[in-house]
Design a protein around this motif. Structure first.
Motif, PDB file in Angstrom:
ATOM      1  N   THR A   1       0.842  -1.194   0.000  1.00  0.00           N
ATOM      2  CA  THR A   1       0.000   0.000   0.000  1.00  0.00           C
ATOM      3  C   THR A   1       0.877   1.243   0.000  1.00  0.00           C
ATOM      4  O   THR A   1       1.861   1.307   0.723  1.00  0.00           O
ATOM      5  N   ALA A   2       0.505   2.232  -0.798  1.00  0.00           N
ATOM      6  CA  ALA A   2       1.272   3.472  -0.865  1.00  0.00           C
ATOM      7  C   ALA A   2       1.233   4.178   0.484  1.00  0.00           C
ATOM      8  O   ALA A   2       0.199   4.212   1.163  1.00  0.00           O
ATOM      9  N   LEU A   3       2.356   4.747   0.877  1.00  0.00           N
ATOM     10  CA  LEU A   3       2.447   5.474   2.140  1.00  0.00           C
ATOM     11  C   LEU A   3       1.789   6.837   1.984  1.00  0.00           C
ATOM     12  O   LEU A   3       2.080   7.589   1.048  1.00  0.00           O
ATOM     13  N   GLU A   4       0.888   7.167   2.916  1.00  0.00           N
ATOM     14  CA  GLU A   4       0.196   8.449   2.871  1.00  0.00           C
ATOM     15  C   GLU A   4       0.452   9.181   4.186  1.00  0.00           C
ATOM     16  O   GLU A   4      -0.165   8.889   5.211  1.00  0.00           O
ATOM     17  N   LEU A   5       1.404  10.103   4.161  1.00  0.00           N
ATOM     18  CA  LEU A   5       1.757  10.851   5.369  1.00  0.00           C
ATOM     19  C   LEU A   5       0.688  11.875   5.716  1.00  0.00           C
ATOM     20  O   LEU A   5      -0.074  12.328   4.849  1.00  0.00           O
ATOM     21  N   ARG A   6       0.648  12.242   6.985  1.00  0.00           N
ATOM     22  CA  ARG A   6      -0.207  13.324   7.471  1.00  0.00           C
ATOM     23  C   ARG A   6       0.646  14.252   8.332  1.00  0.00           C
ATOM     24  O   ARG A   6       1.644  13.828   8.928  1.00  0.00           O
ATOM     25  N   ASN A   7       0.264  15.502   8.412  1.00  0.00           N
ATOM     26  CA  ASN A   7       0.881  16.401   9.385  1.00  0.00           C
ATOM     27  C   ASN A   7       0.534  15.921  10.787  1.00  0.00           C
ATOM     28  O   ASN A   7      -0.463  15.218  10.987  1.00  0.00           O
ATOM     29  N   VAL A   8       1.346  16.301  11.757  1.00  0.00           N
ATOM     30  CA  VAL A   8       1.052  16.013  13.158  1.00  0.00           C
ATOM     31  C   VAL A   8       0.925  17.353  13.866  1.00  0.00           C
ATOM     32  O   VAL A   8       1.910  18.066  14.076  1.00  0.00           O
TER      33      VAL A   8
ATOM     34  N   VAL B   1      -2.170  15.171  16.929  1.00  0.00           N
ATOM     35  CA  VAL B   1      -3.125  14.431  16.103  1.00  0.00           C
ATOM     36  C   VAL B   1      -2.653  14.435  14.650  1.00  0.00           C
ATOM     37  O   VAL B   1      -2.189  15.463  14.144  1.00  0.00           O
ATOM     38  N   ARG B   2      -2.767  13.302  13.968  1.00  0.00           N
ATOM     39  CA  ARG B   2      -2.492  13.255  12.539  1.00  0.00           C
ATOM     40  C   ARG B   2      -3.590  13.998  11.807  1.00  0.00           C
ATOM     41  O   ARG B   2      -4.774  13.708  11.994  1.00  0.00           O
ATOM     42  N   SER B   3      -3.215  14.964  10.979  1.00  0.00           N
ATOM     43  CA  SER B   3      -4.230  15.805  10.353  1.00  0.00           C
ATOM     44  C   SER B   3      -3.898  16.080   8.894  1.00  0.00           C
ATOM     45  O   SER B   3      -2.731  16.090   8.488  1.00  0.00           O
ATOM     46  N   GLY B   4      -4.939  16.310   8.115  1.00  0.00           N
ATOM     47  CA  GLY B   4      -4.778  16.678   6.716  1.00  0.00           C
ATOM     48  C   GLY B   4      -4.692  18.178   6.566  1.00  0.00           C
ATOM     49  O   GLY B   4      -4.538  18.920   7.538  1.00  0.00           O
ATOM     50  N   THR B   5      -4.771  18.646   5.338  1.00  0.00           N
ATOM     51  CA  THR B   5      -4.725  20.082   5.058  1.00  0.00           C
ATOM     52  C   THR B   5      -6.038  20.520   4.441  1.00  0.00           C
ATOM     53  O   THR B   5      -6.804  19.699   3.917  1.00  0.00           O
TER      54      THR B   5
ATOM     55  N   PRO C   1       1.491  15.656   2.652  1.00  0.00           N
ATOM     56  CA  PRO C   1       0.618  16.821   2.462  1.00  0.00           C
ATOM     57  C   PRO C   1       1.410  18.065   2.078  1.00  0.00           C
ATOM     58  O   PRO C   1       2.551  18.246   2.502  1.00  0.00           O
ATOM     59  N   LEU C   2       0.804  18.902   1.258  1.00  0.00           N
ATOM     60  CA  LEU C   2       1.372  20.201   0.902  1.00  0.00           C
ATOM     61  C   LEU C   2       0.664  21.247   1.747  1.00  0.00           C
ATOM     62  O   LEU C   2      -0.514  21.551   1.530  1.00  0.00           O
ATOM     63  N   THR C   3       1.370  21.779   2.721  1.00  0.00           N
ATOM     64  CA  THR C   3       0.780  22.687   3.704  1.00  0.00           C
ATOM     65  C   THR C   3       0.796  24.117   3.179  1.00  0.00           C
ATOM     66  O   THR C   3       1.851  24.633   2.784  1.00  0.00           O
ATOM     67  N   ARG C   4      -0.365  24.754   3.194  1.00  0.00           N
ATOM     68  CA  ARG C   4      -0.519  26.129   2.712  1.00  0.00           C
ATOM     69  C   ARG C   4      -0.723  27.094   3.885  1.00  0.00           C
ATOM     70  O   ARG C   4      -0.748  26.701   5.039  1.00  0.00           O
TER      71      ARG C   4
ATOM     72  N   ILE D   1       4.845  19.679  10.124  1.00  0.00           N
ATOM     73  CA  ILE D   1       4.052  19.874   8.909  1.00  0.00           C
ATOM     74  C   ILE D   1       4.937  19.632   7.693  1.00  0.00           C
ATOM     75  O   ILE D   1       6.132  19.929   7.714  1.00  0.00           O
ATOM     76  N   CYS D   2       4.369  19.084   6.651  1.00  0.00           N
ATOM     77  CA  CYS D   2       5.101  18.820   5.408  1.00  0.00           C
ATOM     78  C   CYS D   2       4.777  19.906   4.393  1.00  0.00           C
ATOM     79  O   CYS D   2       3.740  20.565   4.467  1.00  0.00           O
ATOM     80  N   GLY D   3       5.668  20.073   3.438  1.00  0.00           N
ATOM     81  CA  GLY D   3       5.405  21.080   2.414  1.00  0.00           C
ATOM     82  C   GLY D   3       6.632  21.424   1.611  1.00  0.00           C
ATOM     83  O   GLY D   3       7.680  20.777   1.711  1.00  0.00           O
TER      84      GLY D   3
END
Length: 477
Positions: A3-10, A14-18, A39-42, A205-207
């Motif tokens: 399964t493809a790895l799907e990261l989330r911000n922390v 809590v693991r969270s989306g954008t 995730p691409l954090t804006r 956060i990722c970006g």
């Protein structure tokens, strides 16, 4: 089928989306294949996480040093307990050999966490005294607030800990963004802290570059810390200055290894090769320039060329691989370009080629007879490429070594103790090694001069960087 790895911000524990639900690809540099997303954090998400961190800071900042120590020690135990998960994540993210991460970078990261856990309780303070008649003065060391931090892709896990640990030990809250291409271990680090650190004290956060720009432009952080290129550091310094934020800049390097005629040449070649080709040369402390005395020049070049044949690149699962791939297809093009553009007077005596097949691999490369004005001497390459030039006197060696805009680290190879001391004083570098190159320890400072910037890491200095001093004066009555 995996399964493809799907990261989330922390964020806030809590693991969270954008909000926009945009993403960036995760690419395995050893195969060139995409294996997941981050995730691409804006701006909207940056604004939210800064509020979360600011609220968490209010409680974390008034904890005692002993409480912070215990939390960091528990976190170190959790990272150590999950060692194999971190090794797998870091190797897939960077392509580094298993043993490099398992026996080197992961233990160093845990050691840094434990060091700053102890350092939290040993911050220096000046003596209280009556410096004005009838009044007592003392100094308080206090945290800055929310620290926004960005690290490079060269040592993702180690640099994350080196940034986060002193900031937390000093009582700050952190918003950390790993490099766009290597976010996995930093996210895992934040997840391992859930239940150990209070929610919101550490947020990851990722970006991309714009995510970092949004962090430094936000009004909440009192400090912005970056490990990156000179260009990125200058941009951050300018943006931070616009709001009078404190900037902590750990930038590039072009480290000279100066080999004198009385050195043990085979031993010097082995040590320099390890410092030049380890991590595929993707370190600001890599021995990327070798300055050699005339009388041993030919011998040293030959020994380095022989070492380059031993230092063979390969994927993490190859037990015989000495180093892994370059970070990305773009970095591979950049490194290859430096070799392809070499002037006529320079000689490639070993390597110099990309490896065929999948992945972003480049051979361990030795280029002899370079001159001071060559771009290979003046520019940071971040690849397994070492430039060798000759000198005829100690004074000339100093001039060549200092004749670049960087001043991070340097090494001197000689049996002459007095010469080693003279050189350590004359070299414009934050760290000078004698007959060794690249070891760094948590207890001693690591900083740069000139365009390598002046941020101080490790030791008590690393903790002081993330705190501020307040003078308190009270009338005796």
């Amino acid at each position: 089928m995996s399964t493809a790895l799907e990261l989330r911000n922390v964020v806030g524990g809590v693991r969270s989306g954008t909000v926009a639900r945009e993403s960036l690809p995760l690419v395995d540099p050893a195969s060139g294949e995409e294996y997941g997303s981050a995730p691409l954090t804006r701006w909207t998400d940056v604004d939210e996480v800064m509020g979360v961190a600011a609220a968490a800071f209010e409680e974390w900042s008034v904890t005692t040093p002993g409480e912070r120590q215990r939390a960091l020690l528990r976190w170190a135990e959790e990272v150590e307990r999950s060692a194999e998960r971190f090794v797998l994540a870091e190797c897939r993210n960077t392509g580094k050999p298993w043993e490099v991460v398992r026996s080197g970078e992961l233990p160093r990261a845990v050691d840094l966490l434990r060091f700053y856990a102890g350092a939290a309780r040993l911050q220096e303070a000046g003596a209280a005294g009556e410096y004005v008649p009838g009044c007592t003065s003392f100094a308080r060391r206090e945290p800055i607030g929310v620290c926004a931090q960005v690290a490079s892709w060269t040592h993702p896990l180690l640099l994350a800990v080196a940034r986060v640990a002193p900031a937390l030990a000093a009582g700050n809250a952190v918003v950390f963004k790993p490099a766009e291409t290597t976010p996995v271990s930093a996210v895992l680090l934040a997840e391992s802290a859930v239940g150990v650190l209070p929610p919101g004290v550490l947020n990851v956060i990722c970006g991309d570059r714009d995510s970092g720009r949004a962090m430094v432009a936000h009004e909440v952080p009192g400090m912005f810390s970056i490990t990156g290129t000179v260009r990125s550091g200058m941009e951050v310094a300018g943006a931070a200055a616009a709001d009078l934020k404190r900037a902590h800049l750990q930038l590039g390097g072009k480290a000279p290894a100066v080999v004198f005629g009385d050195a043990d040449v085979p031993a010097a070649a082995r040590g320099i090769a390890a410092a030049a080709f380890g991590d595929a040369g993707q370190s600001c402390t890599a021995a990327s320039r070798v300055l050699v005395a005339d009388e041993v020049y030919a011998e040293l070049v030959g020994e380095l060329a022989a070492q380059a044949e031993v230092w063979r690149p390969g994927p993490p699962q190859d037990p015989d691989a000495a180093f892994g791939p370059l970070n990305s297809a773009g970095q591979l093009e950049l490194v290859a370009g430096y070799v392809e553009r070499l002037p006529a007077h320079a000689r490639v005596v070993a390597g110099g080629r990309r490896r065929g097949g999948r992945g972003f691999f480049f051979e361990a490369t030795v280029v002899a007879d370079v001159e001071q004005s060559d771009e290979l001497v003046q520019h940071e390459v971040l690849g397994p490429v070492v430039a060798v030039q000759r000198f005829s006197s100690e004074e000339e060696a100093v001039g060549l070594a200092n004749g670049v805009r960087y001043g991070l680290v340097a090494s001197v190879w000689t049996r002459d103790h007095a010469r080693a001391l003279r050189m350590s004083r004359a070299l414009q570098a934050g760290t000078v090694w004698v007959n060794v190159h690249r070891p760094l320890v948590a207890e001693m400072p690591h900083s740069g001069f000139k365009h390598s910037a002046s941020a101080r890491d490790f030791g008590r200095f690393g903790l002081e960087e993330y705190s501020r001093i307040k003078h308190v004066m009270s009338e005796l009555g």
